[in-house]
Scaffold this motif. Structure first.
Motif, PDB file in Angstrom:
ATOM      1  N   HIS A 110       0.826  -7.103 -17.685  1.00 10.50           N
ATOM      2  CA  HIS A 110      -0.440  -7.591 -17.711  1.00 10.50           C
ATOM      3  C   HIS A 110      -1.402  -7.370 -16.570  1.00 10.50           C
ATOM      4  O   HIS A 110      -2.470  -7.912 -16.080  1.00 10.50           O
ATOM      5  N   GLY A 111      -0.714  -6.546 -15.692  1.00 10.66           N
ATOM      6  CA  GLY A 111      -1.253  -6.385 -14.124  1.00 10.66           C
ATOM      7  C   GLY A 111      -1.938  -4.872 -14.031  1.00 10.66           C
ATOM      8  O   GLY A 111      -2.279  -4.386 -14.736  1.00 10.66           O
ATOM      9  N   THR A 112      -1.522  -4.641 -12.713  1.00 10.65           N
ATOM     10  CA  THR A 112      -2.216  -3.224 -12.340  1.00 10.65           C
ATOM     11  C   THR A 112      -1.102  -2.158 -12.190  1.00 10.65           C
ATOM     12  O   THR A 112      -1.354  -0.986 -11.930  1.00 10.65           O
ATOM     13  N   LEU A 113       0.047  -2.371 -12.308  1.00 13.85           N
ATOM     14  CA  LEU A 113       1.159  -1.685 -12.371  1.00 13.85           C
ATOM     15  C   LEU A 113       1.392  -0.598 -13.423  1.00 13.85           C
ATOM     16  O   LEU A 113       1.390  -1.141 -14.677  1.00 13.85           O
ATOM     17  N   ASP A 114       1.648   0.477 -13.310  1.00 13.43           N
ATOM     18  CA  ASP A 114       2.058   1.427 -14.374  1.00 13.43           C
ATOM     19  C   ASP A 114       3.412   1.288 -14.728  1.00 13.43           C
ATOM     20  O   ASP A 114       4.297   2.179 -14.442  1.00 13.43           O
ATOM     21  N   TRP A 115       3.672   0.080 -15.244  1.00  5.66           N
ATOM     22  CA  TRP A 115       5.338  -0.008 -15.675  1.00  5.66           C
ATOM     23  C   TRP A 115       6.115   0.994 -16.794  1.00  5.66           C
ATOM     24  O   TRP A 115       7.038   1.110 -16.141  1.00  5.66           O
ATOM     25  N   PRO A 116       5.360   1.363 -17.486  1.00  8.00           N
ATOM     26  CA  PRO A 116       5.996   2.327 -18.642  1.00  8.00           C
ATOM     27  C   PRO A 116       6.225   3.684 -17.631  1.00  8.00           C
ATOM     28  O   PRO A 116       7.338   4.268 -17.932  1.00  8.00           O
ATOM     29  N   GLY A 117       5.258   4.056 -16.743  1.00  6.72           N
ATOM     30  CA  GLY A 117       5.583   5.336 -15.879  1.00  6.72           C
ATOM     31  C   GLY A 117       6.690   5.002 -14.913  1.00  6.72           C
ATOM     32  O   GLY A 117       7.786   5.791 -14.631  1.00  6.72           O
ATOM     33  N   LEU A 118       6.686   3.728 -14.163  1.00  8.12           N
ATOM     34  CA  LEU A 118       7.557   3.472 -13.229  1.00  8.12           C
ATOM     35  C   LEU A 118       9.133   3.391 -13.748  1.00  8.12           C
ATOM     36  O   LEU A 118      10.073   3.503 -13.194  1.00  8.12           O
ATOM     37  N   PHE A 119       9.073   2.598 -15.225  1.00  5.60           N
ATOM     38  CA  PHE A 119      10.348   2.520 -15.796  1.00  5.60           C
ATOM     39  C   PHE A 119      10.869   3.685 -16.024  1.00  5.60           C
ATOM     40  O   PHE A 119      12.319   3.992 -15.882  1.00  5.60           O
ATOM     41  N   LYS A 120      10.143   4.776 -16.626  1.00  3.58           N
ATOM     42  CA  LYS A 120      10.576   5.996 -16.726  1.00  3.58           C
ATOM     43  C   LYS A 120      11.342   6.706 -15.595  1.00  3.58           C
ATOM     44  O   LYS A 120      12.440   7.262 -15.786  1.00  3.58           O
ATOM     45  N   ALA A 121      10.494   6.549 -14.654  1.00  5.23           N
ATOM     46  CA  ALA A 121      11.084   7.081 -13.199  1.00  5.23           C
ATOM     47  C   ALA A 121      12.241   6.479 -12.949  1.00  5.23           C
ATOM     48  O   ALA A 121      13.427   7.056 -12.418  1.00  5.23           O
ATOM     49  N   LEU A 122      12.386   5.090 -12.814  1.00  3.04           N
ATOM     50  CA  LEU A 122      13.556   4.266 -12.442  1.00  3.04           C
ATOM     51  C   LEU A 122      14.694   4.489 -13.490  1.00  3.04           C
ATOM     52  O   LEU A 122      16.060   4.779 -12.931  1.00  3.04           O
ATOM     53  N   ARG A 123      14.643   4.757 -14.774  1.00  3.32           N
ATOM     54  CA  ARG A 123      15.689   5.122 -15.553  1.00  3.32           C
ATOM     55  C   ARG A 123      16.097   6.411 -15.384  1.00  3.32           C
ATOM     56  O   ARG A 123      17.585   6.829 -15.616  1.00  3.32           O
ATOM     57  N   SER A 124      15.318   7.454 -14.943  1.00  3.35           N
ATOM     58  CA  SER A 124      15.713   8.868 -14.839  1.00  3.35           C
ATOM     59  C   SER A 124      16.414   9.079 -13.623  1.00  3.35           C
ATOM     60  O   SER A 124      17.079  10.105 -13.424  1.00  3.35           O
ATOM     61  N   LYS A 125      15.804   8.670 -12.470  1.00  3.48           N
ATOM     62  CA  LYS A 125      16.331   8.953 -11.303  1.00  3.48           C
ATOM     63  C   LYS A 125      16.994   7.937 -10.510  1.00  3.48           C
ATOM     64  O   LYS A 125      17.218   8.155  -9.145  1.00  3.48           O
ATOM     65  N   THR A 126      17.370   6.857 -10.765  1.00  3.56           N
ATOM     66  CA  THR A 126      18.257   5.765 -10.102  1.00  3.56           C
ATOM     67  C   THR A 126      19.289   5.371 -10.751  1.00  3.56           C
ATOM     68  O   THR A 126      19.672   5.717 -11.953  1.00  3.56           O
ATOM     69  N   ALA A 127      20.275   4.646  -9.947  1.00  2.21           N
ATOM     70  CA  ALA A 127      21.556   4.162 -10.678  1.00  2.21           C
ATOM     71  C   ALA A 127      21.403   2.899 -11.339  1.00  2.21           C
ATOM     72  O   ALA A 127      22.436   2.227 -11.180  1.00  2.21           O
ATOM     73  N   GLY A 171       0.687  -1.397   0.054  1.00  2.00           N
ATOM     74  CA  GLY A 171      -0.028  -0.090  -0.118  1.00  2.00           C
ATOM     75  C   GLY A 171       0.660   1.332  -0.017  1.00  2.00           C
ATOM     76  O   GLY A 171       0.431   2.470   0.200  1.00  2.00           O
ATOM     77  N   THR A 172       2.069   0.964  -0.291  1.00  2.00           N
ATOM     78  CA  THR A 172       3.045   2.480  -0.184  1.00  2.00           C
ATOM     79  C   THR A 172       3.255   2.737  -1.662  1.00  2.00           C
ATOM     80  O   THR A 172       3.309   1.986  -2.514  1.00  2.00           O
ATOM     81  N   ASP A 173       3.266   3.978  -1.702  1.00  2.79           N
ATOM     82  CA  ASP A 173       3.526   4.687  -3.291  1.00  2.79           C
ATOM     83  C   ASP A 173       5.195   4.650  -3.477  1.00  2.79           C
ATOM     84  O   ASP A 173       5.774   5.054  -2.676  1.00  2.79           O
ATOM     85  N   PRO A 174       5.768   3.685  -4.453  1.00  3.73           N
ATOM     86  CA  PRO A 174       7.166   3.726  -4.787  1.00  3.73           C
ATOM     87  C   PRO A 174       7.803   4.935  -5.011  1.00  3.73           C
ATOM     88  O   PRO A 174       9.051   5.028  -4.953  1.00  3.73           O
ATOM     89  N   LEU A 175       7.234   5.727  -5.592  1.00  7.16           N
ATOM     90  CA  LEU A 175       7.689   7.158  -6.429  1.00  7.16           C
ATOM     91  C   LEU A 175       8.490   7.864  -5.578  1.00  7.16           C
ATOM     92  O   LEU A 175       9.675   8.369  -5.927  1.00  7.16           O
ATOM     93  N   PRO A 176       7.736   8.251  -4.151  1.00  4.19           N
ATOM     94  CA  PRO A 176       8.696   8.926  -3.096  1.00  4.19           C
ATOM     95  C   PRO A 176       9.950   8.298  -2.771  1.00  4.19           C
ATOM     96  O   PRO A 176      10.764   9.132  -2.692  1.00  4.19           O
ATOM     97  N   TRP A 177      10.014   7.069  -2.702  1.00  2.00           N
ATOM     98  CA  TRP A 177      11.199   6.236  -2.163  1.00  2.00           C
ATOM     99  C   TRP A 177      12.246   6.295  -3.633  1.00  2.00           C
ATOM    100  O   TRP A 177      13.296   6.191  -3.120  1.00  2.00           O
ATOM    101  N   ILE A 178      11.770   6.142  -4.699  1.00  2.26           N
ATOM    102  CA  ILE A 178      12.695   6.301  -5.855  1.00  2.26           C
ATOM    103  C   ILE A 178      13.186   7.579  -5.764  1.00  2.26           C
ATOM    104  O   ILE A 178      14.355   7.709  -6.179  1.00  2.26           O
ATOM    105  N   GLU A 179      12.410   8.526  -5.564  1.00  2.00           N
ATOM    106  CA  GLU A 179      12.958  10.023  -5.674  1.00  2.00           C
ATOM    107  C   GLU A 179      14.036  10.426  -4.487  1.00  2.00           C
ATOM    108  O   GLU A 179      15.138  10.862  -4.691  1.00  2.00           O
ATOM    109  N   ARG A 180      13.824   9.824  -3.290  1.00  2.00           N
ATOM    110  CA  ARG A 180      14.700   9.992  -2.182  1.00  2.00           C
ATOM    111  C   ARG A 180      15.914   9.109  -2.288  1.00  2.00           C
ATOM    112  O   ARG A 180      16.947   9.568  -1.858  1.00  2.00           O
ATOM    113  N   HIS A 181      15.708   8.001  -2.794  1.00  2.00           N
ATOM    114  CA  HIS A 181      16.859   6.983  -2.716  1.00  2.00           C
ATOM    115  C   HIS A 181      17.382   6.400  -3.857  1.00  2.00           C
ATOM    116  O   HIS A 181      17.957   5.292  -4.002  1.00  2.00           O
ATOM    117  N   GLY A 182      17.138   7.141  -4.948  1.00  2.00           N
ATOM    118  CA  GLY A 182      17.380   6.798  -6.257  1.00  2.00           C
ATOM    119  C   GLY A 182      18.926   6.388  -6.340  1.00  2.00           C
ATOM    120  O   GLY A 182      19.308   5.320  -7.121  1.00  2.00           O
TER     121      GLY A 182
END
Length: 248
Positions: free
Chosen positions: A203-220, A164-175
């Motif tokens: 094929h599920g509920t996660l917005d993987w295109p959006g998540l992948f974009k965030a992960l590629r731009s904000k993480t190592a 139930g946690t939003d991963p995007l703030p964690w990606i932002e803080r700890h990328g």
């Protein structure tokens, strides 16, 4: 992209030589190891080479890291690993307060120091329990990251969301700490009932295109590892997941 595959996903679909052949033919170039495949590292390495696969990352238990790091190192060396990952803590061993989690993080920090001295990276891999609130409102993942500042993180995004946690703030803080990512998906309501509520990636509920974009731009992150904890059809999962990922 060099898409990887966590072999734990295929543990119920043996033999391993057939699994590795299928992965290579489907377009994966990497796999991630776990304890169930390390019995004969030389034979496994030969099978990987035969199918055009490498194993740059591997999971090792906290017990192995604590008590037999030389054994871990020997396995990693034969298989050509670059990143060692501690993947799990059984329920009965999990601390119940912040101090306990900080103590566990100190164990991880020591493992990370040994890994670094041997020439490897080192990360913790999350499930959902690291995001469940402790007395006082903090969560274990905060303590792991703060008390072990020298280790990285293999982020299993779907387990974060499943809590139930939003991963995007964690990606932002700890990328900068995120060295690898588990790419998995959560089934839609009424689906995946015999697969522990997971689905093929894309094929599920996660917005993987959006998540992948965030992960590629904000993480190592260097490694993107497909996983499904309990698939009922490994061939379908293998093929449909990488097909979805290639569209991102």
């Amino acid at each position: 992209m060099n898409w990887s595959f966590q072999l734990y996903s295929a543990r119920n679909f043996q033999p391993w030589d057939a699994v590795l052949k299928m992965l290579g033919e489907a377009g994966y170039t990497q796999v991630e190891g776990f304890g169930g495949v390390y019995d004969d590292p030389k034979a496994l390495r030969a099978e990987l080479d035969r199918n055009g696969l490498t194993m740059p990352t591997g999971h090792f238990s906290i017990e192995a890291l604590d008590n037999d790091f030389d054994g871990v190192r020997r396995i990693a060396e034969v298989l050509g690993m670059k990143l060692l990952i501690c993947p799990y803590l059984v329920a009965e061993a999990r601390p119940t307060d912040a101090a306990g989690w900080r103590g566990f993080a100190e164990r991880l920090a020591k493992a990370g120091e040994k890994a670094k001295a041997a020439g490897y990276g080192f990360t913790w891999h999350n499930h959902d329990f690291e995001f469940q609130a402790l007395p006082g409102g903090s969560v274990p993942m905060d303590h792991i990251l703060s008390a072990a500042p020298g280790i990285g993180w293999e982020m299993d995004v779907a387990w974060v969301v499943r809590n139930g946690t939003d991963p995007l703030p964690w990606i932002e803080r700890h990328g900068k700490r995120i060295a690898a990512v588990h790419v998995k998906d959560i089934a839609r309501a009424g689906e995946g009932l015999d697969e522990d509520g997971w689905s093929d990636v894309g094929h599920g509920t996660l917005d993987w295109p959006g998540l992948f974009k965030a992960l590629r731009s904000k993480t190592a992150a260097e490694y993107y590892v497909m996983e499904q904890d309990n698939p009922n059809d490994i061939g379908r999962f293998v093929r449909r997941s990488i097909a979805s990922a290639k569209a991102w």
